[in-house]
Design a protein around this motif. Structure first.
Motif, mmCIF file in Angstrom:
data_model
loop_
_atom_site.group_PDB
_atom_site.id
_atom_site.type_symbol
_atom_site.label_atom_id
_atom_site.label_comp_id
_atom_site.label_asym_id
_atom_site.label_seq_id
_atom_site.Cartn_x
_atom_site.Cartn_y
_atom_site.Cartn_z
ATOM 1 N N ILE A 187 0.831 -1.216 0.000
ATOM 2 C CA ILE A 187 0.000 0.000 0.000
ATOM 3 C C ILE A 187 0.857 1.253 0.000
ATOM 4 C CG2 ILE A 187 -1.739 1.297 1.296
ATOM 5 C CD1 ILE A 187 -2.758 -1.359 2.390
ATOM 6 N N TYR A 188 1.908 1.257 0.822
ATOM 7 C CA TYR A 188 2.717 2.456 1.015
ATOM 8 C C TYR A 188 3.898 2.489 0.043
ATOM 9 C CZ TYR A 188 0.232 3.433 5.370
ATOM 10 O OH TYR A 188 -0.727 3.735 6.301
ATOM 11 N N ASP A 189 4.201 3.689 -0.423
ATOM 12 C CA ASP A 189 5.399 3.875 -1.244
ATOM 13 C C ASP A 189 6.662 3.763 -0.399
ATOM 14 O OD1 ASP A 189 4.074 4.295 -3.659
ATOM 15 O OD2 ASP A 189 3.712 6.395 -3.198
ATOM 16 N N ILE A 190 6.614 4.239 0.847
ATOM 17 C CA ILE A 190 7.752 4.156 1.763
ATOM 18 C C ILE A 190 7.623 2.859 2.549
ATOM 19 C CG2 ILE A 190 8.924 5.236 3.715
ATOM 20 C CD1 ILE A 190 7.877 7.922 2.736
ATOM 21 N N VAL A 191 8.608 1.986 2.421
ATOM 22 C CA VAL A 191 8.522 0.658 3.044
ATOM 23 C C VAL A 191 9.379 0.544 4.298
ATOM 24 C CG1 VAL A 191 7.902 -0.523 0.909
ATOM 25 C CG2 VAL A 191 10.316 -0.192 1.473
ATOM 26 N N SER A 192 10.337 1.454 4.487
ATOM 27 C CA SER A 192 11.161 1.407 5.692
ATOM 28 C C SER A 192 11.850 2.750 5.880
ATOM 29 C CB SER A 192 12.210 0.281 5.619
ATOM 30 O OG SER A 192 13.026 0.433 4.471
ATOM 31 N N MET A 193 12.316 2.984 7.104
ATOM 32 C CA MET A 193 13.015 4.218 7.427
ATOM 33 C C MET A 193 14.220 3.890 8.305
ATOM 34 S SD MET A 193 11.664 7.762 9.225
ATOM 35 C CE MET A 193 11.694 7.132 10.903
ATOM 36 N N VAL A 194 15.341 4.497 7.987
ATOM 37 C CA VAL A 194 16.588 4.280 8.718
ATOM 38 C C VAL A 194 16.985 5.592 9.390
ATOM 39 C CG1 VAL A 194 19.025 3.639 8.546
ATOM 40 C CG2 VAL A 194 17.329 2.482 7.118
ATOM 41 N N ALA A 195 17.222 5.545 10.689
ATOM 42 C CA ALA A 195 17.643 6.721 11.450
ATOM 43 C C ALA A 195 19.005 6.451 12.071
ATOM 44 C CB ALA A 195 16.623 7.066 12.535
ATOM 45 N N VAL A 196 19.973 7.303 11.749
ATOM 46 C CA VAL A 196 21.314 7.211 12.338
ATOM 47 C C VAL A 196 21.349 8.147 13.544
ATOM 48 C CG1 VAL A 196 23.776 7.546 11.953
ATOM 49 C CG2 VAL A 196 22.334 6.684 10.095
ATOM 50 N N ILE A 197 21.578 7.582 14.724
ATOM 51 C CA ILE A 197 21.479 8.331 15.979
ATOM 52 C C ILE A 197 22.844 8.402 16.641
ATOM 53 C CG2 ILE A 197 20.330 8.453 18.227
ATOM 54 C CD1 ILE A 197 18.075 6.765 17.030
ATOM 55 N N HIS A 198 23.215 9.612 17.025
ATOM 56 C CA HIS A 198 24.448 9.782 17.808
ATOM 57 C C HIS A 198 24.111 9.756 19.293
ATOM 58 C CE1 HIS A 198 28.271 11.164 19.339
ATOM 59 N NE2 HIS A 198 27.609 12.086 20.031
ATOM 60 N N ILE A 199 24.904 9.004 20.045
ATOM 61 C CA ILE A 199 24.749 8.922 21.501
ATOM 62 C C ILE A 199 26.084 9.298 22.121
ATOM 63 C CG2 ILE A 199 24.182 7.422 23.445
ATOM 64 C CD1 ILE A 199 22.529 5.742 21.550
ATOM 65 N N PRO A 200 26.114 10.262 23.037
ATOM 66 C CA PRO A 200 27.393 10.707 23.611
ATOM 67 C C PRO A 200 28.054 9.627 24.456
ATOM 68 C CG PRO A 200 25.549 11.711 24.776
ATOM 69 C CD PRO A 200 24.976 11.011 23.585
ATOM 70 N N ASP A 201 29.383 9.622 24.420
ATOM 71 C CA ASP A 201 30.158 8.719 25.262
ATOM 72 C C ASP A 201 31.360 9.478 25.807
ATOM 73 O OD1 ASP A 201 31.931 8.896 23.119
ATOM 74 O OD2 ASP A 201 31.256 7.025 22.234
ATOM 75 N N GLU A 202 32.299 8.776 26.369
ATOM 76 C CA GLU A 202 33.430 9.420 27.036
ATOM 77 C C GLU A 202 34.357 10.131 26.059
ATOM 78 O OE1 GLU A 202 35.331 6.427 29.320
ATOM 79 O OE2 GLU A 202 33.649 6.149 30.715
ATOM 80 N N SER A 203 34.453 9.676 24.839
ATOM 81 C CA SER A 203 35.384 10.281 23.885
ATOM 82 C C SER A 203 34.730 11.324 22.981
ATOM 83 C CB SER A 203 36.034 9.194 23.013
ATOM 84 O OG SER A 203 35.048 8.545 22.223
ATOM 85 N N TYR A 204 33.403 11.317 22.872
ATOM 86 C CA TYR A 204 32.724 12.252 21.965
ATOM 87 C C TYR A 204 31.411 12.665 22.622
ATOM 88 C CZ TYR A 204 31.384 14.240 17.447
ATOM 89 O OH TYR A 204 31.023 15.096 16.429
ATOM 90 N N ARG A 205 31.387 13.859 23.204
ATOM 91 C CA ARG A 205 30.283 14.295 24.053
ATOM 92 C C ARG A 205 29.263 15.168 23.334
ATOM 93 N NH1 ARG A 205 31.314 12.852 29.171
ATOM 94 N NH2 ARG A 205 33.457 12.361 29.741
ATOM 95 N N LEU A 206 29.200 15.091 22.043
ATOM 96 C CA LEU A 206 28.142 15.786 21.319
ATOM 97 C C LEU A 206 26.791 15.274 21.807
ATOM 98 C CD1 LEU A 206 27.359 17.674 18.860
ATOM 99 C CD2 LEU A 206 27.285 15.569 17.525
#
Length: 332
Positions: A187-206
Motif C-alpha cells: 500500500i505504502y510507497d515508503i517501506v522502511s526508514m533508517v535513522a542514524v542516531i548519535h549517543i554521547p560517550d566518554e570520547s565524543y560528548r556531542l
C-alpha cells in the motif's frame, strides 16, 4: 545615418535632443543591468508590479505518506552506558530494530543494495545487507498509533563505554522501522526508514540527536530527509531545546566530525506569516537553502531568498490551493 539624424535633431531643438539622448541612456542601462542580473531602475519597471523577469523553476513534487515516525524524548539523559529512550509513532503496525555499533561502510552499502540488488523491507533483509557488522541488536513490535517509549540499551556484558575518536568506523546506534504486515508494504510507497542516531560517550560528548534519516521506497530509491527552515517558531519553546551555549558547542563538535551543514541563522517570529507581506500564510519552500518563508503571492517576485539572500534554483509548495481552501473552510 544616425549621426546625421542626431546633428539635425540638435540643430532643430537642443532641449529635445538632450531628452532623447537621456531616454536612450536609461533604456540601454536598464537592458545592461537586467542582462547581468542586477536591479533595474524603477522608472523602467513594469507598470503592474516588480515581478521577477526570470521565473524560478517550480519543482514537481509527488506527495507520499510516511507511515513512520521516531523521536528522542529525553536526549539529555541518553548515553552509551545508560542507553536511550525512543518514541515511535507509526500509522501501521511496525517493527523497530536497533543496531548498536553498526558499521558506517556496511550501512551505506546496504542503502545501495536497496537500489540495485534487493529491497530492504524487513529486518532480515537489512541484516543480510549488513553482514552482521554490528555489536548488538534489539527489536520491538510497535502497534498502530502506539507512542509507548522504548528503552534501548547495550547489555552489561558488552563492556562498551565508547566508540572511539572521530572519524569513526561505526555509528553508535542505527534504528530501522519496517512495516510488520506484508499487505501494508504493497500500500505504502515508503517501506522502511533508517535513522542514524548519535549517543554521547566518554570520547565524543556531542549531545544526543538524529544525524541522518533515510526513507526507503518500494520502487528502489532512498532519500535523505532534511530539515526545513521555517520563518517562524512556536511561541512556547520546547523544554528539550538546547541553550545557545550548548548549540554553539555542539556545532563546533559537528564541524570537527565533518557533519555540520551551512545552516543559515533563523529569525525568531511569533507567527507563521510571510516574511515579506506579513499577511499571507507561508506555503513555499525555496531550494537549495530550504527556507519556508514566502506565501503564494510573494514567491513570484524573488530570485533570492529573503532570509539568507541565496539564489533560488527551485521551489515547491507545501500544499496546493485546493488544500488551503479546504483547511480554511474547516477552520471556519
Amino acid at each position: 545615418m544616425v549621426a546625421v539624424f542626431l546633428v539635425t535633431l540638435y540643430e532643430y531643438s537642443p532641449l529635445f535632443y538632450i531628452t532623447v539622448v537621456f531616454v536612450c541612456f536609461l533604456v540601454t542601462s536598464g537592458l545592461v543591468l537586467g542582462w547581468f542580473g542586477l536591479g533595474v531602475p524603477v522608472i523602467l519597471r513594469n507598470s503592474e508590479e516588480t515581478e521577477s523577469s526570470s521565473r524560478v523553476w517550480k519543482k514537481q513534487m509527488r506527495q507520499v505518506k510516511n507511515p513512520f515516525g521516531l523521536e528522542i524524548p529525553y536526549p539529555a539523559t541518553a548515553s552509551v552506558k545508560k542507553g536511550i529512550t525512543l518514541t515511535p509513532d507509526c500509522l501501521e503496525d511496525c517493527i523497530l530494530t536497533c543496531y548498536w555499533g553498526c558499521s558506517v561502510q556496511k550501512l551505506h552499502e546496504a542503502l545501495q543494495k536497496h537500489v540495485y540488488c534487493f529491497r530492504i523491507k524487513t529486518p532480515q533483509a537489512m541484516e543480510d545487507a549488513l553482514y552482521n557488522e554490528y555489536l548488538y541488536r534489539q527489536q520491538y513490535f510497535i502497534k498502530k498509533n502506539d507512542k509507548e517509549e522504548k528503552c534501548c540499551q547495550l547489555p552489561e556484558d558488552a563492556q562498551v563505554a565508547e566508540f572511539g575518536p572521530v572519524p569513526r568506523s561505526c555509528y553508535p546506534l542505527v534504528a530501522l522501522l519496517t512495516l510488520a504486515d506484508e499487505e501494508d508494504r504493497d500500500i505504502y510507497d515508503i517501506v522502511s526508514m533508517v535513522a542514524v542516531i548519535h549517543i554521547p560517550d566518554e570520547s565524543y560528548r556531542l549531545s544526543c540527536r538524529i544525524l541522518y534519516q533515510y526513507v526507503l521506497l518500494a520502487q528502489g530509491q532512498y532519500h535523505d530527509l532534511k530539515q526545513l527552515f521555517m520563518s517562524a517558531n512556536n511561541t512556547a519553546p520546547s523544554s528539550s531545546n538546547p541553550s545557545p551555549g550548548e548549540r554553539s558547542s555542539d556545532r563546533s563538535l559537528l564541524e570537527k566530525a565533518g557533519l555540520a551543514e551551512d545552516e543559515p541563522e533563523l529569525h525568531e517570529e511569533n507567527s507563521k506569516d510571510c516574511v515579506v507581506c506579513q499577511n499571507g500564510t507561508v506555503n513555499w519552500v525555496l531550494l537549495p537553502c530550504r527556507h519556508a518563508c514566502l506565501c503564494d503571492g510573494c514567491v513570484k517576485y524573488f530570485q533570492q531568498c529573503p532570509m539568507c539572500r541565496q539564489f533560488v534554483q527551485e521551489s515547491f509548495p507545501l500544499s496546493s490551493k485546493k488544500e488551503q481552501d479546504e483547511d480554511e473552510s474547516t477552520h471556519i
